[in-house]
Design a protein around this motif. Structure first.
Motif, PDB file in Angstrom:
ATOM      1  N   SER A  34      29.594  95.095  78.896  1.00 24.17           N
ATOM      2  CA  SER A  34      28.527  94.464  78.110  1.00 24.17           C
ATOM      3  C   SER A  34      27.525  93.685  78.955  1.00 24.17           C
ATOM      4  O   SER A  34      26.427  93.410  78.482  1.00 24.17           O
ATOM      5  N   LEU A  35      27.865  93.346  80.184  1.00 26.41           N
ATOM      6  CA  LEU A  35      26.893  92.646  81.022  1.00 26.41           C
ATOM      7  C   LEU A  35      25.735  93.573  81.384  1.00 26.41           C
ATOM      8  O   LEU A  35      24.662  93.104  81.763  1.00 26.41           O
ATOM      9  N   THR A  68      22.528  89.712  75.073  1.00 33.31           N
ATOM     10  CA  THR A  68      21.876  88.508  75.571  1.00 33.31           C
ATOM     11  C   THR A  68      20.597  88.305  74.776  1.00 33.31           C
ATOM     12  O   THR A  68      20.266  89.129  73.913  1.00 33.31           O
ATOM     13  N   ASN A  72      18.850  92.050  80.577  1.00 41.88           N
ATOM     14  CA  ASN A  72      20.139  91.926  81.270  1.00 41.88           C
ATOM     15  C   ASN A  72      19.939  92.230  82.765  1.00 41.88           C
ATOM     16  O   ASN A  72      18.823  92.476  83.220  1.00 41.88           O
ATOM     17  N   HIS A 318      28.671  85.989  77.330  1.00 40.03           N
ATOM     18  CA  HIS A 318      27.547  86.623  78.030  1.00 40.03           C
ATOM     19  C   HIS A 318      26.469  85.640  78.446  1.00 40.03           C
ATOM     20  O   HIS A 318      26.087  84.779  77.651  1.00 40.03           O
TER      21      HIS A 318
END
Ligand SMILES: *[C@@H]1O[C@H](CO)[C@@H](O)[C@H](O)[C@H]1NC(C)=O
Ligand SMILES: *[C@@H]1O[C@H](CO)[C@@H](O)[C@H](O)[C@H]1NC(C)=O
Length: 359
Positions: A34-35, A68, A72, A318
């Protein structure tokens, strides 16, 4: 007169080239969790999705599936590399845009296939590599042969950021996953690195030569771990487990560079970079996070904090766009020698065949 026109044309060409400079690499592929995910989970049956407000409040297109408020790390690196667009999610990539790169990253995914399974479906690293083979066969169609497709891959930058979920959504969740009963932290790190090593060799076999590996951040300090341990201070046991993984990953970089001809792997020290960011930005999450599934993610429709530029975390897991901005800047252009090993991304993309020729 003819000479004058030629000079003007040449000057105009030079100016246009400076303004519209070509990217530093012709192509850029992204693997991870997910980052780095930018929408691959949107149509999957999973709680690990971020295509709703308040995710994306600072992104031009609104919520896209990025975990976010804005861009990212994959996005910021695309900008550093000189691309005029972000890489499309594999779920959505079509036509000849795939020649310039694809993003395969998937929220809740890990090195291990079962990691994150309690949240629902996810595209684990092995599956991302299968998707990459689909891209390569499409590129082979576009360029005329598999050999051309693999030669094309030789020139691309690859980034891989995976492993956080093998801790957060596996080893550190003994109520769901058996791994911490079966293995010590050191054994678990070894098993993860062995599997990761095989997966990276597969990427290499498919033509990748310039490969950036992101180490794990200080997972013991993220809001989720503080909440789970009901503490205000970083969870040392978690940070120690993560550092075992990072040390083995850095050693793997040496191993792969030594044993795979022409390979250029680099390691980004996200652990020290994240600890540096934690000294300058507020640790509390910016959005209101959910206590129920998906626990620790932003509650849909709730307004986020107003001053997002001073926060490290957007939800309990996150970073905000600001956190991503700082981390990607340091990955691209190391601020301290310890930020990357043996070189930063800026040097990796310039490096040609010999490994140390651009140091
Ligand atoms: C996929 O493409 C469609 C049509 O171009 C677009 O509306 C949608 O936002 C895209 N999804 C992602 C995740 O980028
Ligand atoms: C994990 O997934 C990969 C790729 O889809 C598959 O080849 C492998 O057999 C799976 N491993 C396990 C242990 O299920």
């Amino acid at each position: 007169m003819g000479c004058y026109v030629t000079i003007v044309t040449v000057l105009l060409f030079l100016v246009l080239n400076l303004v519209e400079g070509a990217p530093q690499v012709p192509c850029y592929f992204i693997f991870g969790d997910s980052l780095l995910d930018n929408g691959n989970n949107n149509d999957l049956e999973t709680a690990a999705r971020a295509n709703y407000q308040p995710y994306g409040v600072d992104f031009p297109d609104g919520p896209t599936g990025r975990f976010t408020n804005g861009k990212n790390m994959a996005d910021f690196l695309a900008e550093h590399l000189g691309f005029d667009h972000y890489m499309p999610p594999f779920a959505n990539a079509t036509g000849d845009e795939i020649l310039q790169g694809v993003n395969y990253a998937s929220g809740s995914a890990g090195i291990r296939n079962d990691t994150g399974s309690h949240l629902g479906y996810r595209i684990y690293l092995g599956k991302q590599l299968e998707n990459h083979k689909v891209t390569i066969s499409r590129i082979a169609d576009l360029l005329g042969s598999t050999t051309s497709a693999k030669n094309h891959m030789n020139k691309c930058l690859f980034i891989v950021g995976i492993g956080s979920n093998d801790y957060i959504n596996n080893f550190l969740m003994p109520e769901v996953y058996p791994s911490s009963n079966l293995y010590s932290p050191s054994q678990y790190a070894t098993i993860l690195i062995q599997q990761y090593s095989q997966q990276l060799k597969e990427l290499y076999e498919d033509g990748a030569r310039k490969i950036t590996l992101f180490g794990l951040p200080q997972i013991g300090c993220i809001p989720d771990q503080l909440k789970r341990h009901d503490t205000l201070f970083c969870v040392d046991s978690t940070n120690q487990a993560v550092q075992l993984f990072n040390n083995k990953l850095k050693a793997l970089v040496d191993d792969l560079n030594t044993n795979l001809p022409d390979a250029k792997f680099i390691y980004i020290n996200m652990y020290s970079i994240s600890s540096a960011i934690a000294l300058t930005l507020l640790n509390r999450p910016c959005c209101k996070v959910s206590d129920t599934m998906p626990e620790g993610q932003c509650i849909p429709g709730k307004s986020p904090c107003l001053i997002r530029a001073t926060r490290f975390f957007y939800d309990n897991f996150h970073p905000t766009e600001t956190g991503n901005f700082i981390a990607s800047n340091r990955a691209y252009r190391a601020l301290l020698p310890s930020d990357s090993y043996p070189m930063d991304i800026r040097h990796l993309v310039r490096a040609s065949n010999l490994y140390y020729d651009d140091q």
